[in-house]
Design an enzyme around this catalytic site. Structure first.
Site, PDB file in Angstrom:
ATOM      1  N   CYS A 163      -0.040   3.840   2.780  1.00 57.37           N
ATOM      2  CA  CYS A 163       0.399   3.331   4.083  1.00 57.37           C
ATOM      3  C   CYS A 163       1.866   3.680   4.336  1.00 57.37           C
ATOM      4  O   CYS A 163       2.253   3.993   5.464  1.00 57.37           O
ATOM      5  CB  CYS A 163       0.239   1.812   4.152  1.00 57.37           C
ATOM      6  SG  CYS A 163      -1.455   1.250   3.992  1.00 57.37           S
ATOM      7  N   CYS A 215       0.825  -1.204   0.000  1.00 52.29           N
ATOM      8  CA  CYS A 215       0.000   0.000   0.000  1.00 52.29           C
ATOM      9  C   CYS A 215       0.866   1.263   0.000  1.00 52.29           C
ATOM     10  O   CYS A 215       1.603   1.517   0.956  1.00 52.29           O
ATOM     11  CB  CYS A 215      -0.911  -0.027   1.226  1.00 52.29           C
ATOM     12  SG  CYS A 215      -1.831   1.482   1.522  1.00 52.29           S
TER      13      CYS A 215
END
Length: 169
Positions: A95, A92
């Site tokens: 993230c 991600c």
């Protein structure tokens, strides 16, 4: 061999501006043998330790990775300290941006809050239990109950306001 190579690179980078124990580099290089690639003198250790110091940040004490469900129950749900739980994934992109921001903001709080990081690929059961549908998802927990949450990336001002709600005035 690797030590000799490293010392040569250091000496060629700094050249004749070396002072103190680093001035011994040319002598140590001439003393090196090909047996096992080791540096034969104890002064070589002092040369290598003066090159670079490793600094440890405070974030190690307030941020941890969750190992399993029991670890989550013990360290997060059972904690008396307010907790930030970061559900993230290795793949991600947001993230990877949010994680360091959160760690920095939590470290600024100087132990008033701790941060648990949960990889959703490794701990799918926890992600399902806390209804994580997208990453990054961040939960604010106090005494084992979820106080607040958000999904997605936030700037530092929004993160600071989020932490203030959890910690209180």
């Amino acid at each position: 061999m690797a030590q000799r190579f490293t010392l040569r690179r250091i000496y060629s980078f700094y050249g004749s501006s070396l002072t103190g124990p680093m001035r011994a580099v040319p002598n140590i290089l001439s003393q090196c043998t090909h047996t096992h690639g080791l540096l034969p003198t104890t002064s070589a250790k002092s040369v290598l330790t003066t090159v670079r110091k490793i600094h440890v940040s405070h974030t190690c004490g307030v941020t941890f990775n969750v190992q399993n469900k029991d670890d989550f129950q013990d360290r997060v749900v059972g904690s008396e300290t307010p907790m930030i739980v970061d559900f993230h994934a290795q793949w991600c992109g947001p993230c990877k941006i949010l994680g360091p921001r959160l760690e920095k903001m939590v470290a600024k709080q100087q132990g008033k809050v701790q941060m648990a990081k949960v990889d959703i690929d490794e701990h799918t059961d926890l992600a399902l239990e806390y209804q994580v549908c997208a990453v990054p998802t961040v939960l604010a927990m106090k005494n084992g109950t979820v106080i607040d949450h958000f999904v997605g990336i936030k700037n530092e001002g929004e993160l600071e306001a989020f932490l203030k709600k959890l910690i209180g005035p």
